[in-house]
Design a protein around this motif. Structure first.
Motif, PDB file in Angstrom:
ATOM      1  N   PRO A  46       0.806  -1.226   0.000  1.00  0.00           N
ATOM      2  CA  PRO A  46       0.000   0.000   0.000  1.00  0.00           C
ATOM      3  C   PRO A  46       0.837   1.274   0.000  1.00  0.00           C
ATOM      4  O   PRO A  46       0.378   2.316   0.455  1.00  0.00           O
ATOM      5  N   MET A  47       2.077   1.196  -0.498  1.00  0.00           N
ATOM      6  CA  MET A  47       2.957   2.364  -0.469  1.00  0.00           C
ATOM      7  C   MET A  47       2.603   3.379  -1.558  1.00  0.00           C
ATOM      8  O   MET A  47       2.483   4.573  -1.302  1.00  0.00           O
ATOM      9  N   SER A  48       2.461   2.882  -2.788  1.00  0.00           N
ATOM     10  CA  SER A  48       2.152   3.760  -3.921  1.00  0.00           C
ATOM     11  C   SER A  48       1.349   2.987  -4.949  1.00  0.00           C
ATOM     12  O   SER A  48       1.840   1.994  -5.504  1.00  0.00           O
ATOM     13  N   LEU A  49       0.125   3.429  -5.193  1.00  0.00           N
ATOM     14  CA  LEU A  49      -0.761   2.766  -6.143  1.00  0.00           C
ATOM     15  C   LEU A  49      -1.318   3.795  -7.126  1.00  0.00           C
ATOM     16  O   LEU A  49      -1.854   4.823  -6.718  1.00  0.00           O
ATOM     17  N   ARG A  50      -1.197   3.494  -8.406  1.00  0.00           N
ATOM     18  CA  ARG A  50      -1.731   4.393  -9.430  1.00  0.00           C
ATOM     19  C   ARG A  50      -3.041   3.857  -9.970  1.00  0.00           C
ATOM     20  O   ARG A  50      -3.159   2.668 -10.268  1.00  0.00           O
ATOM     21  N   ASP A  51      -4.030   4.726 -10.073  1.00  0.00           N
ATOM     22  CA  ASP A  51      -5.311   4.387 -10.678  1.00  0.00           C
ATOM     23  C   ASP A  51      -5.232   4.726 -12.163  1.00  0.00           C
ATOM     24  O   ASP A  51      -5.192   5.903 -12.530  1.00  0.00           O
ATOM     25  N   PRO A  52      -5.183   3.704 -13.053  1.00  0.00           N
ATOM     26  CA  PRO A  52      -5.033   3.970 -14.489  1.00  0.00           C
ATOM     27  C   PRO A  52      -6.164   4.816 -15.066  1.00  0.00           C
ATOM     28  O   PRO A  52      -5.956   5.567 -16.017  1.00  0.00           O
ATOM     29  N   ALA A  53      -7.348   4.702 -14.493  1.00  0.00           N
ATOM     30  CA  ALA A  53      -8.504   5.435 -15.023  1.00  0.00           C
ATOM     31  C   ALA A  53      -8.363   6.942 -14.818  1.00  0.00           C
ATOM     32  O   ALA A  53      -8.736   7.739 -15.686  1.00  0.00           O
ATOM     33  N   THR A  54      -7.817   7.333 -13.678  1.00  0.00           N
ATOM     34  CA  THR A  54      -7.706   8.758 -13.357  1.00  0.00           C
ATOM     35  C   THR A  54      -6.268   9.257 -13.350  1.00  0.00           C
ATOM     36  O   THR A  54      -6.026  10.461 -13.235  1.00  0.00           O
ATOM     37  N   ASN A  55      -5.315   8.313 -13.471  1.00  0.00           N
ATOM     38  CA  ASN A  55      -3.883   8.638 -13.402  1.00  0.00           C
ATOM     39  C   ASN A  55      -3.527   9.318 -12.076  1.00  0.00           C
ATOM     40  O   ASN A  55      -2.596  10.117 -11.997  1.00  0.00           O
ATOM     41  N   SER A  56      -4.284   9.004 -11.036  1.00  0.00           N
ATOM     42  CA  SER A  56      -4.017   9.554  -9.707  1.00  0.00           C
ATOM     43  C   SER A  56      -3.358   8.486  -8.841  1.00  0.00           C
ATOM     44  O   SER A  56      -3.395   7.298  -9.155  1.00  0.00           O
ATOM     45  N   TYR A  57      -2.756   8.924  -7.746  1.00  0.00           N
ATOM     46  CA  TYR A  57      -2.013   8.018  -6.871  1.00  0.00           C
ATOM     47  C   TYR A  57      -2.571   8.063  -5.453  1.00  0.00           C
ATOM     48  O   TYR A  57      -3.122   9.082  -5.011  1.00  0.00           O
ATOM     49  N   LYS A  58      -2.400   6.952  -4.754  1.00  0.00           N
ATOM     50  CA  LYS A  58      -2.749   6.909  -3.336  1.00  0.00           C
ATOM     51  C   LYS A  58      -1.787   5.953  -2.645  1.00  0.00           C
ATOM     52  O   LYS A  58      -1.153   5.114  -3.288  1.00  0.00           O
ATOM     53  N   GLY A  59      -1.682   6.083  -1.322  1.00  0.00           N
ATOM     54  CA  GLY A  59      -0.842   5.172  -0.574  1.00  0.00           C
ATOM     55  C   GLY A  59      -0.035   5.873   0.510  1.00  0.00           C
ATOM     56  O   GLY A  59      -0.074   7.102   0.657  1.00  0.00           O
ATOM     57  N   PHE A  60       0.684   5.088   1.270  1.00  0.00           N
ATOM     58  CA  PHE A  60       1.521   5.569   2.373  1.00  0.00           C
ATOM     59  C   PHE A  60       2.525   6.600   1.877  1.00  0.00           C
ATOM     60  O   PHE A  60       2.666   7.690   2.444  1.00  0.00           O
ATOM     61  N   ASP A  61       3.246   6.273   0.790  1.00  0.00           N
ATOM     62  CA  ASP A  61       4.219   7.208   0.219  1.00  0.00           C
ATOM     63  C   ASP A  61       3.565   8.491  -0.269  1.00  0.00           C
ATOM     64  O   ASP A  61       4.107   9.585  -0.107  1.00  0.00           O
ATOM     65  N   ILE A  62       2.418   8.333  -0.895  1.00  0.00           N
ATOM     66  CA  ILE A  62       1.740   9.487  -1.488  1.00  0.00           C
ATOM     67  C   ILE A  62       1.346  10.480  -0.401  1.00  0.00           C
ATOM     68  O   ILE A  62       1.487  11.699  -0.573  1.00  0.00           O
ATOM     69  N   ASP A  63       0.885   9.968   0.728  1.00  0.00           N
ATOM     70  CA  ASP A  63       0.545  10.844   1.850  1.00  0.00           C
ATOM     71  C   ASP A  63       1.785  11.577   2.374  1.00  0.00           C
ATOM     72  O   ASP A  63       1.713  12.756   2.746  1.00  0.00           O
ATOM     73  N   ILE A  64       2.914  10.866   2.421  1.00  0.00           N
ATOM     74  CA  ILE A  64       4.156  11.478   2.903  1.00  0.00           C
ATOM     75  C   ILE A  64       4.581  12.626   1.987  1.00  0.00           C
ATOM     76  O   ILE A  64       4.897  13.731   2.441  1.00  0.00           O
TER      77      ILE A  64
END
Length: 256
Positions: A46-64
């Motif tokens: 769950p560190m960095s996940l990209r949503d191909p549909a929106t090209n957005s990111y979420k995850g532990f790293d993304i919050d940091i």
């Protein structure tokens, strides 16, 4: 008089060198442009996940990185990369830093690291269907056992070291070792306790029995090796945020 001139000259050179160092720092560029560029693979749950549909990111790293950008007073721009070019992107200046990466001697030769804020351990995993086929590391290191790993990752290095007798299948990102196992094209893959716990919750994947943790590794952000101004800023930011409980809260949020 001559001595005074010499002292003045030395002071001028020192000031010029200090100014050059600051001018060349990523920190100045970030503040001047208003953008923090972060390299991230988007494939490490769950560190960095990209949503191909929106090209957005979420995850532990993304919050940091979002928090870091907020404290800098700038916007964050996530730059897509993959594991085999992750370090090269920092060296080439494609981004100012990366998300979480294992600290390793090979990477330290060409890149700098921030203070570590989390550690990982590695385990081998297989499917629930094949759970009884393996018992410990030696059972994996056998001819005919297919071990999948992703090119350019730290996992690839360990797979080759631990299982030299197995049939090693290397795939390129965005393909992942666990996907090969789920698809029946491989029998075993290794990953961190961080990703492994997430995969176990979503798929019929389990740890290989009697295969304990190996290679505990501190995790940190990759930074330009010679940019001490930027490294100092990030290191002190990590210390401040650790003291404030930010990292602990983020770990709890993402189940780490």
């Amino acid at each position: 008089m001559r001595n005074l001139m010499k002292v003045a000259a030395v002071a001028a050179v020192s000031l010029a060198l200090t100014g050059a160092a600051h001018a060349q720092s990523a920190l100045n560029e970030i503040l001047d442009t208003g953008v923090l560029k972060v390299g991230t693979t988007g494939d490490w749950n769950p560190m960095s996940l990209r949503d191909p549909a929106t090209n957005s990111y979420k995850g532990f790293d993304i919050d940091i990185m979002t928090e870091l950008a907020s404290d800098l007073g700038v916007e964050v721009e996530f730059v897509p990369t993959d594991w085999k070019t992750l370090v090269n992107g920092v060296v080439a200046g494609k981004y100012h830093m990366t998300g979480s990466a294992s600290i390793s001697p090979a990477r330290m030769k060409v890149a700098g690291f921030s203070e570590s804020y989390i550690s990982v351990e590695l385990f081998p995993f297989t499917t629930k269907e094949q759970f009884n086929d393996f018992d410990g590391y030696d059972s994996i290191n056998q001819p005919g056992v297919r071990v999948a790993t992703t090119l350019g990752t730290t996992f690839e290095k360990y797979v080759r070291e631990w299982f030299p007798n197995a049939d090693i299948k290397v795939v390129e990102a965005p393909a992942r070792g666990f996907q090969e196992v789920l698809a029946g094209r491989a029998d075993v893959f290794i990953t961190s306790n961080i990703e492994g716990s997430t995969l176990e919750a979503k798929f019929p994947i389990v740890r290989v029995k009697n295969a304990g943790p190996r290679s505990p590794s501190p995790i940190a952000m990759l930074l330009p090796q010679t940019d001490q101004v930027w490294i100092n800023y990030v290191n002190n930011w990590v210390k401040v945020k650790t003291a404030q409980g930010f990292f602990d809260a983020n770990k709890e949020k993402w189940g780490l």
